[in-house]
Scaffold this motif. Structure first.
Motif, PDB file in Angstrom:
ATOM      1  N   THR A  39       0.842  -1.192   0.000  1.00 29.96           N
ATOM      2  CA  THR A  39       0.000   0.000   0.000  1.00 29.96           C
ATOM      3  C   THR A  39       0.877   1.242   0.000  1.00 29.96           C
ATOM      4  O   THR A  39       1.820   1.343   0.792  1.00 29.96           O
ATOM      5  CB  THR A  39      -0.928   0.018   1.224  1.00 29.96           C
ATOM      6  OG1 THR A  39      -1.791  -1.129   1.176  1.00 29.96           O
ATOM      7  CG2 THR A  39      -1.780   1.274   1.248  1.00 29.96           C
ATOM      8  N   PRO A  41       0.606   5.222   0.585  1.00 30.54           N
ATOM      9  CA  PRO A  41      -0.192   6.388   0.983  1.00 30.54           C
ATOM     10  C   PRO A  41       0.283   7.651   0.251  1.00 30.54           C
ATOM     11  O   PRO A  41       1.483   7.899   0.145  1.00 30.54           O
ATOM     12  CB  PRO A  41       0.080   6.510   2.490  1.00 30.54           C
ATOM     13  CG  PRO A  41       0.730   5.209   2.892  1.00 30.54           C
ATOM     14  CD  PRO A  41       1.473   4.750   1.677  1.00 30.54           C
ATOM     15  N   ASN A  43      -0.896  11.949  -0.105  1.00 36.04           N
ATOM     16  CA  ASN A  43      -1.788  13.048   0.263  1.00 36.04           C
ATOM     17  C   ASN A  43      -1.535  14.230  -0.668  1.00 36.04           C
ATOM     18  O   ASN A  43      -0.392  14.668  -0.826  1.00 36.04           O
ATOM     19  CB  ASN A  43      -1.563  13.472   1.716  1.00 36.04           C
ATOM     20  CG  ASN A  43      -2.525  14.566   2.146  1.00 36.04           C
ATOM     21  OD1 ASN A  43      -2.358  15.727   1.791  1.00 36.04           O
ATOM     22  ND2 ASN A  43      -3.540  14.201   2.911  1.00 36.04           N
ATOM     23  N   THR A 125      -5.754  11.564   3.199  1.00 31.37           N
ATOM     24  CA  THR A 125      -4.736  10.733   2.562  1.00 31.37           C
ATOM     25  C   THR A 125      -5.417   9.550   1.885  1.00 31.37           C
ATOM     26  O   THR A 125      -6.331   8.933   2.442  1.00 31.37           O
ATOM     27  CB  THR A 125      -3.726  10.224   3.606  1.00 31.37           C
ATOM     28  OG1 THR A 125      -3.006  11.343   4.133  1.00 31.37           O
ATOM     29  CG2 THR A 125      -2.748   9.224   2.998  1.00 31.37           C
ATOM     30  N   TYR A 126      -4.967   9.239   0.661  1.00 27.54           N
ATOM     31  CA  TYR A 126      -5.487   8.080  -0.063  1.00 27.54           C
ATOM     32  C   TYR A 126      -4.438   6.979  -0.078  1.00 27.54           C
ATOM     33  O   TYR A 126      -3.262   7.225  -0.363  1.00 27.54           O
ATOM     34  CB  TYR A 126      -5.874   8.469  -1.490  1.00 27.54           C
ATOM     35  CG  TYR A 126      -7.118   9.330  -1.527  1.00 27.54           C
ATOM     36  CD1 TYR A 126      -8.383   8.755  -1.501  1.00 27.54           C
ATOM     37  CD2 TYR A 126      -7.024  10.716  -1.544  1.00 27.54           C
ATOM     38  CE1 TYR A 126      -9.527   9.540  -1.506  1.00 27.54           C
ATOM     39  CE2 TYR A 126      -8.159  11.511  -1.549  1.00 27.54           C
ATOM     40  CZ  TYR A 126      -9.409  10.914  -1.530  1.00 27.54           C
ATOM     41  OH  TYR A 126     -10.537  11.703  -1.526  1.00 27.54           O
ATOM     42  N   ASN A 127      -4.870   5.771   0.245  1.00 29.67           N
ATOM     43  CA  ASN A 127      -4.000   4.605   0.209  1.00 29.67           C
ATOM     44  C   ASN A 127      -4.216   3.871  -1.106  1.00 29.67           C
ATOM     45  O   ASN A 127      -5.333   3.441  -1.411  1.00 29.67           O
ATOM     46  CB  ASN A 127      -4.300   3.674   1.382  1.00 29.67           C
ATOM     47  CG  ASN A 127      -3.875   4.272   2.706  1.00 29.67           C
ATOM     48  OD1 ASN A 127      -2.899   5.006   2.781  1.00 29.67           O
ATOM     49  ND2 ASN A 127      -4.612   3.961   3.763  1.00 29.67           N
ATOM     50  N   ASN A 129      -3.638   0.691  -2.899  1.00 29.97           N
ATOM     51  CA  ASN A 129      -3.348  -0.701  -2.561  1.00 29.97           C
ATOM     52  C   ASN A 129      -3.164  -1.532  -3.828  1.00 29.97           C
ATOM     53  O   ASN A 129      -3.989  -1.480  -4.740  1.00 29.97           O
ATOM     54  CB  ASN A 129      -4.492  -1.267  -1.718  1.00 29.97           C
ATOM     55  CG  ASN A 129      -4.306  -2.731  -1.368  1.00 29.97           C
ATOM     56  OD1 ASN A 129      -4.839  -3.616  -2.031  1.00 29.97           O
ATOM     57  ND2 ASN A 129      -3.558  -2.997  -0.315  1.00 29.97           N
ATOM     58  N   SER A 145      -8.267   6.963   3.556  1.00 32.74           N
ATOM     59  CA  SER A 145      -7.766   6.541   4.863  1.00 32.74           C
ATOM     60  C   SER A 145      -8.628   7.041   6.018  1.00 32.74           C
ATOM     61  O   SER A 145      -8.533   6.520   7.132  1.00 32.74           O
ATOM     62  CB  SER A 145      -6.328   7.031   5.061  1.00 32.74           C
ATOM     63  OG  SER A 145      -6.287   8.445   5.168  1.00 32.74           O
ATOM     64  N   ILE A 196       3.499   0.478   2.856  1.00 38.38           N
ATOM     65  CA  ILE A 196       3.004  -0.362   3.948  1.00 38.38           C
ATOM     66  C   ILE A 196       2.896  -1.810   3.473  1.00 38.38           C
ATOM     67  O   ILE A 196       2.212  -2.109   2.486  1.00 38.38           O
ATOM     68  CB  ILE A 196       1.631   0.127   4.430  1.00 38.38           C
ATOM     69  CG1 ILE A 196       1.728   1.574   4.942  1.00 38.38           C
ATOM     70  CG2 ILE A 196       1.076  -0.796   5.512  1.00 38.38           C
ATOM     71  CD1 ILE A 196       0.378   2.221   5.190  1.00 38.38           C
TER      72      ILE A 196
END
Length: 234
Positions: A39, A41, A43, A125-127, A129, A145, A196
């Motif tokens: 993942t 992240p 922003n 914030t956008y994850n 994936n 998120s 992540i």
């Protein structure tokens, strides 16, 4: 655009894109078979609500020399509010897809490109994936998120010799609509969070300038909690 990991300051791009900033990311302890889920992240709270910038993270699949990437592109607001564009692509020859969000080809070459637009705030914030669903099929998902809302970006299937995602690659900031003068570059900022992976530790090295606007783009960067912030433009 995609960055070369072998030659960090070399790039492949379609004119008139303006390459601006690169960085290296890594995850410790990744096996030779790679990882099955990661993942990224990102922003973009301080990015302009206009088309032009692309904030992306690349990844390499074990068994392949070409990369994939995922990232965010700001858009012009709609009548409903702000719009976020998420991309998920593969540059690996032989990649196939039946996903309605995807099409053959990536930046004019081999591969598959997938994308989706959502109505969403830039504040969160956008994850992004990237997950192996089965065999050599990979799925890209955009996750808010804060709200937890998930949006399917796309999916593609890689050649049978492909394994998991390797433990390091590059990310970048580009202005893909291009500018004749570096001083005309709009001001923007982005925060890249450390990648992540469950049970492992991800990190991002200090970002660097590259391309035609080195020392001419008002580039700044500093560390933030669990990532780095980058700003360029005027």
């Amino acid at each position: 655009m995609k960055l070369s990991q072998t030659f960090p300051f070399a790039l492949t791009l379609l004119r008139p894109a303006t390459a601006l900033v690169g960085h290296s990311w890594s995850v410790s302890g990744v096996s030779d078979d790679g990882i099955r889920e990661i993942t990224f992240p990102i922003n973009i709270a301080n990015a302009p609500h206009k088309v032009g910038f692309y904030f992306a993270q690349q990844f390499t699949f074990a068994g392949q020399s070409n990369v994939g990437y995922t990232g965010l592109q700001p858009q012009v607001d709609s009548s409903a509010g702000s719009v976020v564009h998420a991309a998920f692509s593969s540059f690996v020859p032989g990649t196939t897809t039946t996903d309605q969000n995807c099409h053959d080809g990536a930046d004019g070459g081999a591969g598959v490109s997938c994308a989706v637009n959502i109505d969403g705030t830039y504040a969160n914030t956008y994850n992004l994936n990237v997950k192996n669903s089965e065999g050599t099929t990979w799925v890209g998902t955009l996750i808010d998120s804060v709200t937890g809302k998930e949006t399917h970006i796309g999916s593609y299937t890689l050649p049978a010799t492909t394994r998991g995602i390797e433990g390091s690659q590059l990310g970048f900031v580009e202005y893909f609509t291009g500018t004749k003068e570096c001083g005309d570059l709009p001001k923007t900022a982005v925060t890249f969070g450390n990648p992540i992976v469950k049970g492992l530790t991800g990190s991002i090295d200090v970002p660097y300038e590259y391309g035609d606007c080195v020392a001419k783009s008002a580039f700044e960067t500093h560390s933030v909690k669990d990532g780095v912030e980058i700003s360029v433009g005027f």
